[in-house]
Enzyme design. Structure first.
Site, PDB file in Angstrom:
ATOM      1  N   ASP A  48      -8.700  19.890 -13.080  1.00 45.99           N
ATOM      2  CA  ASP A  48      -8.966  18.379 -13.535  1.00 45.99           C
ATOM      3  C   ASP A  48      -8.580  18.536 -15.180  1.00 45.99           C
ATOM      4  O   ASP A  48      -9.085  19.253 -15.670  1.00 45.99           O
ATOM      5  CB  ASP A  48     -10.573  18.114 -13.341  1.00 45.99           C
ATOM      6  CG  ASP A  48     -11.041  16.649 -13.726  1.00 45.99           C
ATOM      7  OD1 ASP A  48      -9.478  16.471 -15.018  1.00 45.99           O
ATOM      8  OD2 ASP A  48     -11.841  16.461 -13.716  1.00 45.99           O
TER       9      ASP A  48
ATOM     10  N   LYS B 178      -8.647   8.236 -18.872  1.00 41.43           N
ATOM     11  CA  LYS B 178      -9.950   8.373 -20.736  1.00 41.43           C
ATOM     12  C   LYS B 178      -8.550   8.165 -20.852  1.00 41.43           C
ATOM     13  O   LYS B 178      -8.048   7.418 -21.014  1.00 41.43           O
ATOM     14  CB  LYS B 178      -9.615   9.513 -19.900  1.00 41.43           C
ATOM     15  CG  LYS B 178     -11.417  10.125 -18.871  1.00 41.43           C
ATOM     16  CD  LYS B 178     -12.441   9.088 -18.916  1.00 41.43           C
ATOM     17  CE  LYS B 178     -13.105   9.004 -17.660  1.00 41.43           C
ATOM     18  NZ  LYS B 178     -13.741   9.220 -16.680  1.00 41.43           N
TER      19      LYS B 178
ATOM     20  N   ARG C   7       1.335  -1.129  -0.160  1.00 36.75           N
ATOM     21  CA  ARG C   7      -0.220   0.034  -0.154  1.00 36.75           C
ATOM     22  C   ARG C   7       0.171   1.303   0.349  1.00 36.75           C
ATOM     23  O   ARG C   7       0.961   2.591  -0.603  1.00 36.75           O
ATOM     24  CB  ARG C   7      -1.361  -0.060   1.222  1.00 36.75           C
ATOM     25  CG  ARG C   7      -1.583   1.276   1.416  1.00 36.75           C
ATOM     26  CD  ARG C   7      -2.627   1.769   2.454  1.00 36.75           C
ATOM     27  NE  ARG C   7      -3.144   0.398   3.177  1.00 36.75           N
ATOM     28  CZ  ARG C   7      -2.100   0.945   4.587  1.00 36.75           C
ATOM     29  NH1 ARG C   7      -1.581   1.644   4.674  1.00 36.75           N
ATOM     30  NH2 ARG C   7      -2.240  -0.743   5.735  1.00 36.75           N
TER      31      ARG C   7
ATOM     32  N   TYR D 182     -17.340  17.984 -14.033  1.00 32.80           N
ATOM     33  CA  TYR D 182     -18.136  16.432 -14.640  1.00 32.80           C
ATOM     34  C   TYR D 182     -19.157  15.721 -13.310  1.00 32.80           C
ATOM     35  O   TYR D 182     -19.140  16.409 -12.165  1.00 32.80           O
ATOM     36  CB  TYR D 182     -16.171  15.528 -13.997  1.00 32.80           C
ATOM     37  CG  TYR D 182     -17.134  14.010 -14.271  1.00 32.80           C
ATOM     38  CD1 TYR D 182     -16.848  13.850 -15.117  1.00 32.80           C
ATOM     39  CD2 TYR D 182     -16.974  12.827 -12.850  1.00 32.80           C
ATOM     40  CE1 TYR D 182     -17.341  12.619 -15.308  1.00 32.80           C
ATOM     41  CE2 TYR D 182     -16.570  11.799 -12.692  1.00 32.80           C
ATOM     42  CZ  TYR D 182     -17.029  11.295 -13.920  1.00 32.80           C
ATOM     43  OH  TYR D 182     -16.591  10.007 -13.923  1.00 32.80           O
TER      44      TYR D 182
HETATM   45  C1  LIG Z   1     -13.817  10.555 -15.318  1.00 32.03           C
HETATM   46  C2  LIG Z   1     -14.163  11.421 -15.276  1.00 32.03           C
HETATM   47  C3  LIG Z   1     -13.477  11.546 -13.544  1.00 32.03           C
HETATM   48  C4  LIG Z   1     -13.609  10.095 -12.542  1.00 32.03           C
HETATM   49  O1  LIG Z   1     -13.134   9.840 -12.826  1.00 32.03           O
HETATM   50  P1  LIG Z   1     -13.036   7.613 -12.843  1.00 32.03           P
HETATM   51  O2  LIG Z   1     -12.073   7.424 -13.307  1.00 32.03           O
HETATM   52  O3  LIG Z   1     -13.849   7.718 -13.523  1.00 32.03           O
HETATM   53  O4  LIG Z   1     -13.259   7.685 -11.164  1.00 32.03           O
HETATM   54  C5  LIG Z   1     -13.120  12.806 -13.114  1.00 32.03           C
HETATM   55  N1  LIG Z   1     -12.640  14.000 -14.368  1.00 32.03           N
HETATM   56  C6  LIG Z   1     -13.421  14.131 -15.378  1.00 32.03           C
HETATM   57  C7  LIG Z   1     -13.202  15.438 -15.981  1.00 32.03           C
HETATM   58  C8  LIG Z   1     -13.804  12.777 -15.939  1.00 32.03           C
HETATM   59  O5  LIG Z   1     -13.840  12.520 -17.426  1.00 32.03           O
END
Ligand SMILES: *Cc1c(COP(=O)(O)O)cnc(C)c1O
Length: 379
Positions: A170, A195, A46, A98
């Site tokens: 983000d 993504k 961890r 988001y």
């Molecule tokens: C998908 C997404 C998240 C969340 O990510 P996960 O891997 O699904 O937990 C946060 N911010 C944006 C802009 C996203 O597209």
């Protein structure tokens, strides 16, 4: 080193014991210690895992940050970042962030005494106006999901720097290849590695990249204390993904521009949201702040009925949540990614029942266009 070279080499040292050029997947929970208090710097997985560390070095280098911490999902990365705060602290957030981020803030963290103000961050003055003595963080997404509004990071960072507030960005939609928040004055960058960074729709993960020494120490503590770490296998998948980030992003961008142009000329499409189009109200900022426009496009079909026809009529694009994979994905924000946002709020933001979002993949763009065209012509 230039970006493409960094993407392939940072963190990817050949394995010392075998020379393997691909970082091994250290699928272990613990490590043999040579004696009491004598070990190789690895005690428990961890806390330390070599595959995860390789990924963290790679992502820190790509974003130009001092340190990176990788998590089990994008949401786990965001949650860990928010635990840098304390009860009584105030956060200013982009108002069409988001859906999952909004849900975490509004349904979970609010209960722990953290206060949130949602403002239209397209206008930096709105941040200045919402700031209070207790404001400790500004959290923005740019471009936002799904209506592709931009925030001027340089202008906002001037406000946050002057007030001593952290600016968190983000950067999931653009990836570090097209947008470099830390160089524009941000303090912390967050990714859903699920993504574009992983890019192949086969792993869930998240990352936080930081520069401030105090925040780095605290984030290392939180990662170990709360324990929402990414697995060795997923670390390896993302590390493999970033090796091709540049070639993938170039193709997403090239295809994205062509598809956006096609949609904007289609008589049955009412409106297209894409920062690369001259008709985008912040096109000039997009050209200044980003070095590409990527593959995320939303368009208005006029009604839920029309959106349903398009979503169910496509054959190359896949109906599904998520984005940033090599395959084109198509989704309905109002009922999928943004279902947790109240309906009046959705309408105010432009997330109508007729809005359709496409994550343009890297297939042959002629096939993507032909597919969207036949589905839209059924309207
Ligand atoms: C998908 C997404 C998240 C969340 O990510 P996960 O891997 O699904 O937990 C946060 N911010 C944006 C802009 C996203 O597209």
């Amino acid at each position: 080193m230039k970006f493409s070279t960094t993407a392939i080499h940072a963190g990817n040292e050949a394995d010392e014991s075998t020379g393997a050029v691909s970082v091994p997947i250290y699928q272990t929970s613990t490590y043999k210690q040579e004696g009491l208090g004598k070990h190789k710097g690895f005690e428990y997985a961890r806390t330390q895992n070599p595959t995860r560390i390789a990924l963290e070095q790679n992502l820190a280098a790509l974003e130009g940050g001092k340190a990176c911490f990788a998590f089990a999902s994008g949401m786990a990365a965001i949650n860990a970042t928010m635990t840098l705060l304390r009860a009584g602290d105030h956060v200013i957030v982009s108002d069409n962030t988001y859906g999952g981020t909004f849900r975490l803030f509004d349904k979970v963290l609010k209960n722990f005494g953290i206060e949130f103000s949602y403002v239209d961050t397209r206008e930096p003055q709105n941040i200045e106006d919402a700031a209070r003595a207790e404001t400790r963080m500004v959290f923005v997404e740019t471009p936002t999901n799904p209506v592709m509004s931009l925030t001027d990071l340089k202008a906002v960072s001037e406000i946050t720097r002057r007030r001593g507030i952290r600016l968190v960005v983000d950067n999931t939609f653009m990836s570090p290849y097209f947008q470099r928040p830390l160089e524009l004055g941000a303090d912390i960058v967050i990714h859903s590695t699920t993504k574009y960074l992983n890019g192949h729709s086969d792993s869930i993960g998240g990352a936080v990249i930081l520069n401030d020494e105090e925040d780095i120490k605290q984030m290392a503590f939180i990662q170990n204390a709360a324990g929402a770490i990414i697995s060795p296998m997923d670390s390896w998948l993302v590390l493999r993904g970033t090796k091709t980030l540049v070639v993938r992003m170039k193709q997403h961008d090239e295809n994205g521009r062509v598809v956006a142009q096609f949609l904007s000329e289609h008589p049955r499409v009412e409106r297209v949201y894409y920062p690369g189009l001259k008709s985008h109200p912040q096109h000039e900022l997009a050209c200044r702040q980003m070095s590409g426009f990527g593959g995320m496009i939303s368009f208005e079909t006029g009604s839920l009925e029309n959106a349903k026809r398009v979503l169910e009529g496509v054959r190359v694009c896949t109906l599904g949540e998520s984005l940033g994979g090599v395959e084109s994905l198509i989704s309905h924000p109002a009922t999928m990614t943004h279902a947790s946002v109240p309906v009046q709020e959705r309408n105010r933001l432009g997330i109508t029942d007729g809005l359709v979002r496409v994550s343009v993949g890297i297939e042959d763009v002629e096939d993507i266009i032909e597919d969207l065209d036949q589905a839209i012509n059924e309207l």
